[in-house]
Design a protein around this motif. Structure first.
Motif, mmCIF file in Angstrom:
data_model
loop_
_atom_site.group_PDB
_atom_site.id
_atom_site.type_symbol
_atom_site.label_atom_id
_atom_site.label_comp_id
_atom_site.label_asym_id
_atom_site.label_seq_id
_atom_site.Cartn_x
_atom_site.Cartn_y
_atom_site.Cartn_z
ATOM 1 N N ASN A 7 18.509 -6.296 -15.965
ATOM 2 C CA ASN A 7 19.830 -6.769 -16.378
ATOM 3 C C ASN A 7 20.006 -6.768 -17.891
ATOM 4 O OD1 ASN A 7 20.573 -7.326 -13.682
ATOM 5 N ND2 ASN A 7 19.474 -9.287 -13.781
ATOM 6 N N GLU A 8 21.238 -6.597 -18.316
ATOM 7 C CA GLU A 8 21.548 -6.642 -19.749
ATOM 8 C C GLU A 8 21.282 -8.040 -20.316
ATOM 9 O OE1 GLU A 8 25.382 -5.111 -20.770
ATOM 10 O OE2 GLU A 8 25.155 -3.294 -19.526
ATOM 11 N N ASP A 9 21.430 -9.052 -19.467
ATOM 12 C CA ASP A 9 21.215 -10.432 -19.914
ATOM 13 C C ASP A 9 19.772 -10.684 -20.388
ATOM 14 O OD1 ASP A 9 23.802 -11.073 -19.399
ATOM 15 O OD2 ASP A 9 23.408 -12.115 -17.498
ATOM 16 N N ASP A 10 18.839 -9.850 -19.968
ATOM 17 C CA ASP A 10 17.451 -10.022 -20.397
ATOM 18 C C ASP A 10 17.322 -9.910 -21.913
ATOM 19 O OD1 ASP A 10 16.787 -10.191 -17.704
ATOM 20 O OD2 ASP A 10 16.337 -8.045 -17.546
ATOM 21 N N PHE A 11 18.304 -9.251 -22.543
ATOM 22 C CA PHE A 11 18.312 -9.067 -24.003
ATOM 23 C C PHE A 11 19.236 -10.064 -24.697
ATOM 24 C CE2 PHE A 11 17.109 -4.998 -22.188
ATOM 25 C CZ PHE A 11 16.074 -4.569 -23.012
ATOM 26 N N SER A 12 19.719 -11.048 -23.985
ATOM 27 C CA SER A 12 20.698 -11.981 -24.541
ATOM 28 C C SER A 12 20.083 -12.866 -25.618
ATOM 29 C CB SER A 12 21.302 -12.838 -23.435
ATOM 30 O OG SER A 12 20.283 -13.529 -22.729
ATOM 31 N N PRO A 13 20.902 -13.501 -26.463
ATOM 32 C CA PRO A 13 20.389 -14.405 -27.504
ATOM 33 C C PRO A 13 19.560 -15.527 -26.888
ATOM 34 C CG PRO A 13 22.707 -13.917 -27.868
ATOM 35 C CD PRO A 13 22.375 -13.355 -26.521
ATOM 36 N N ALA A 14 18.659 -16.065 -27.675
ATOM 37 C CA ALA A 14 17.692 -17.050 -27.192
ATOM 38 C C ALA A 14 18.348 -18.200 -26.432
ATOM 39 C CB ALA A 14 16.877 -17.582 -28.363
ATOM 40 N N GLU A 15 19.421 -18.741 -26.992
ATOM 41 C CA GLU A 15 20.047 -19.923 -26.384
ATOM 42 C C GLU A 15 20.646 -19.612 -25.008
ATOM 43 O OE1 GLU A 15 22.787 -18.272 -29.644
ATOM 44 O OE2 GLU A 15 20.649 -18.714 -29.339
ATOM 45 N N PHE A 51 19.366 -16.829 -23.102
ATOM 46 C CA PHE A 51 18.231 -16.310 -22.335
ATOM 47 C C PHE A 51 17.483 -17.418 -21.588
ATOM 48 C CE2 PHE A 51 13.557 -15.695 -22.561
ATOM 49 C CZ PHE A 51 13.430 -14.723 -21.572
ATOM 50 N N VAL A 52 17.358 -18.572 -22.210
ATOM 51 C CA VAL A 52 16.573 -19.650 -21.591
ATOM 52 C C VAL A 52 17.206 -20.198 -20.319
ATOM 53 C CG1 VAL A 52 15.502 -20.348 -23.775
ATOM 54 C CG2 VAL A 52 17.658 -21.423 -23.050
ATOM 55 N N ASP A 53 18.478 -19.906 -20.093
ATOM 56 C CA ASP A 53 19.177 -20.429 -18.914
ATOM 57 C C ASP A 53 19.252 -19.429 -17.766
ATOM 58 O OD1 ASP A 53 19.700 -22.940 -20.023
ATOM 59 O OD2 ASP A 53 21.483 -22.186 -21.057
ATOM 60 N N ILE A 54 18.702 -18.245 -17.954
ATOM 61 C CA ILE A 54 18.727 -17.246 -16.875
ATOM 62 C C ILE A 54 17.812 -17.695 -15.740
ATOM 63 C CG2 ILE A 54 18.174 -14.860 -16.251
ATOM 64 C CD1 ILE A 54 18.770 -14.067 -19.153
ATOM 65 N N ASN A 55 18.271 -17.533 -14.524
ATOM 66 C CA ASN A 55 17.483 -17.918 -13.345
ATOM 67 C C ASN A 55 16.781 -16.684 -12.778
ATOM 68 O OD1 ASN A 55 16.418 -19.358 -11.179
ATOM 69 N ND2 ASN A 55 18.222 -18.990 -9.915
ATOM 70 N N TYR A 56 15.507 -16.551 -13.085
ATOM 71 C CA TYR A 56 14.719 -15.432 -12.564
ATOM 72 C C TYR A 56 14.062 -15.847 -11.245
ATOM 73 C CZ TYR A 56 15.144 -13.080 -17.090
ATOM 74 O OH TYR A 56 15.631 -12.456 -18.219
ATOM 75 N N THR A 57 14.138 -14.974 -10.249
ATOM 76 C CA THR A 57 13.496 -15.242 -8.960
ATOM 77 C C THR A 57 12.805 -13.974 -8.469
ATOM 78 O OG1 THR A 57 15.476 -14.636 -7.716
ATOM 79 C CG2 THR A 57 15.215 -16.972 -8.291
ATOM 80 N N SER A 114 11.775 -3.125 -19.104
ATOM 81 C CA SER A 114 13.079 -3.018 -18.458
ATOM 82 C C SER A 114 13.293 -1.630 -17.841
ATOM 83 C CB SER A 114 14.188 -3.305 -19.466
ATOM 84 O OG SER A 114 15.454 -3.146 -18.868
ATOM 85 N N VAL A 115 14.005 -1.612 -16.716
ATOM 86 C CA VAL A 115 14.374 -0.341 -16.088
ATOM 87 C C VAL A 115 15.859 -0.049 -16.319
ATOM 88 C CG1 VAL A 115 12.572 -0.499 -14.326
ATOM 89 C CG2 VAL A 115 14.824 -1.491 -13.856
ATOM 90 N N ASN A 116 16.494 -0.856 -17.172
ATOM 91 C CA ASN A 116 17.899 -0.638 -17.504
ATOM 92 C C ASN A 116 18.043 0.650 -18.324
ATOM 93 O OD1 ASN A 116 20.497 -0.897 -19.064
ATOM 94 N ND2 ASN A 116 20.618 -2.789 -17.873
ATOM 95 N N SER A 117 19.010 1.489 -17.963
ATOM 96 C CA SER A 117 19.151 2.811 -18.592
ATOM 97 C C SER A 117 19.556 2.741 -20.064
ATOM 98 C CB SER A 117 20.176 3.652 -17.819
ATOM 99 O OG SER A 117 21.443 3.009 -17.814
ATOM 100 N N ILE A 118 20.148 1.627 -20.482
ATOM 101 C CA ILE A 118 20.562 1.507 -21.890
ATOM 102 C C ILE A 118 19.725 0.439 -22.621
ATOM 103 C CG2 ILE A 118 22.894 2.348 -21.482
ATOM 104 C CD1 ILE A 118 23.840 -0.602 -21.591
ATOM 105 N N LYS A 119 18.495 0.265 -22.176
ATOM 106 C CA LYS A 119 17.664 -0.808 -22.725
ATOM 107 C C LYS A 119 17.415 -0.650 -24.228
ATOM 108 C CE LYS A 119 13.161 1.274 -21.629
ATOM 109 N NZ LYS A 119 11.862 1.042 -20.930
ATOM 110 N N ASP A 120 17.319 0.588 -24.719
ATOM 111 C CA ASP A 120 17.036 0.769 -26.144
ATOM 112 C C ASP A 120 18.192 0.280 -27.014
ATOM 113 O OD1 ASP A 120 14.518 1.784 -25.711
ATOM 114 O OD2 ASP A 120 15.155 3.884 -25.765
ATOM 115 N N SER A 121 19.423 0.599 -26.620
ATOM 116 C CA SER A 121 20.574 0.130 -27.414
ATOM 117 C C SER A 121 20.740 -1.385 -27.280
ATOM 118 C CB SER A 121 21.855 0.856 -26.986
ATOM 119 O OG SER A 121 22.147 0.602 -25.626
ATOM 120 N N LEU A 122 20.443 -1.926 -26.101
ATOM 121 C CA LEU A 122 20.504 -3.376 -25.916
ATOM 122 C C LEU A 122 19.490 -4.067 -26.812
ATOM 123 C CD1 LEU A 122 20.774 -3.534 -22.012
ATOM 124 C CD2 LEU A 122 22.572 -4.179 -23.639
ATOM 125 N N TYR A 123 18.320 -3.492 -26.886
ATOM 126 C CA TYR A 123 17.258 -4.045 -27.742
ATOM 127 C C TYR A 123 17.666 -3.991 -29.211
ATOM 128 C CZ TYR A 123 12.900 -4.043 -30.443
ATOM 129 O OH TYR A 123 11.927 -4.288 -31.375
#
Length: 339
Positions: free
Chosen positions: A239-247, A249-255, A301-310
């Motif tokens: 997901n693109e959210d994996d690259f989100s700002p720290a504040e 990112f900490v609220d993402i629910n990974y399962t 990440s397997v996201n196709s645009i991971k480099d630009s997100l990073y």
């Protein structure tokens, strides 16, 4: 016996050095009739000098006898740094003296975990996980030729398959952090007399015992070599959210249904560490771990645009912390990306 020594060396990992440990921790009074007092006059420093001298003379058994006295005194004083140090030396000398000491070393650490007080027991759990992992790294060929059922002995880790070994390593790393709320309150300075940092000038980036143990666990969880299974329900970062700002990112629910996914445990641990440092007045530790998170996500990440997100994420981070000198590390990562 060189193989056995390699098994003991990882016990040191970040905590210890075989030589030149800085002693002198303040200790509690102990009874005047205690043998340790008579020999060393409340002075751990003098006791360790004696150990050092005996070791240099090749008198390993005599050195071990002194270490046993230090061990008893440290337990009585509840001096946790000296207790951990004495356990380490007991294992080290036991390895020199005894044949086929692999299993005994592990059993001894397990026994110490069962009897030790907090936080020594947390440190010992991390040490045990590290011993298991280093054993694999020194014996890869054995595991590559082994199936899940051949010569399996539930009590002897030397007969385990890699999946079982990874489960045990994961279990003990996670167990080392079970009381993370209490570990967060223990300044690493309380253990500085037995700490050996690879890069001393950056030691402040691990300000608590929780930081130190968490990063030990992370070093294993982010290791691609430790990822041994390809389950049907494989955990992926996509997901693109994996690259989100720290504040955020900490609220993402990974399962996940993948109980052996080290990537899953890694991303959760990054969340916990970042959340812990999110409100720090000094931002260096936060920058350090959050940048590590983004580099990890980019690599996995397997996201196709991971480099630009990073790239967008670290550029935004550089702007956010432009007034923090340590942000030069972010700038370095941006330069590395643009090469």
């Amino acid at each position: 016996n060189a193989d056995l020594l390699l098994l003991v060396i990882p016990i040191a990992f970040l905590f210890f050095s075989f030589k030149s440990l800085i002693p002198g921790i303040k200790i509690f009074d102990i009874d005047s009739d205690n043998e340790f007092v008579y020999q060393f006059k409340d002075d751990y420093k003098a006791a360790w000098r004696t150990v050092d001298s005996l070791e240099q003379q090749g008198l390993t058994r005599s050195a071990l006898e002194v270490v046993e006295e230090i061990y008893k005194a440290a337990k009585k004083d509840n001096n946790q740094p000296q207790f951990i140090k004495s356990v380490f030396y007991k294992l080290k000398y036991g390895n020199y003296i005894e044949e086929d000491s692999h299993v005994k070393i592990v059993n001894d650490v397990k026994a110490e975990i069962d009897s030790a007080d907090f936080p020594a027991n947390a440190i010992l759990k991390s040490i045990l996980a590290n011993i298991y992992w280093q054993y694999y790294q020194n014996n890869r060929w054995r595991f590559q030729q082994r199936t899940e059922t051949v010569n399996f002995d539930n009590e002897d880790f030397q007969t385990w398959d890699l999946s079982r070994l990874v489960r045990e390593i994961t279990k003990y790393y996670q167990a080392s952090l079970e009381e993370s709320d209490k570990l967060k309150k223990i300044s690493i300075k309380e253990f500085e007399d037995i700490l050996v940092y690879g890069t001393t000038e950056h030691s402040y980036l691990r300000p608590t015992l929780n930081d130190l143990l968490a990063h030990q666990a992370l070093a294993f969880f982010v290791n691609d070599e430790a990822s041994v299974t390809q389950p049907v329900y494989k955990f992926e970062l996509k997901n693109e959210d994996d690259f989100s700002p720290a504040e955020d990112f900490v609220d993402i629910n990974y399962t996940t249904k993948d109980s052996l996914s080290l990537k899953f445990y890694a991303i959760q641990l990054y969340q916990k560490l970042i959340a812990f440092h999110l409100d720090d007045k000094e931002k260096d530790a936060l920058i350090d771990v959050d940048l590590a998170r983004l580099n990890f996500v980019r690599s996995q990440s397997v996201n196709s645009i991971k480099d630009s997100l990073y790239f967008n994420a670290i550029v935004d981070m550089e702007k956010q912390y432009k007034d923090v000198p340590y942000s030069s590390l972010i700038s370095f990562n941006i330069a590395q990306y643009q090469r």
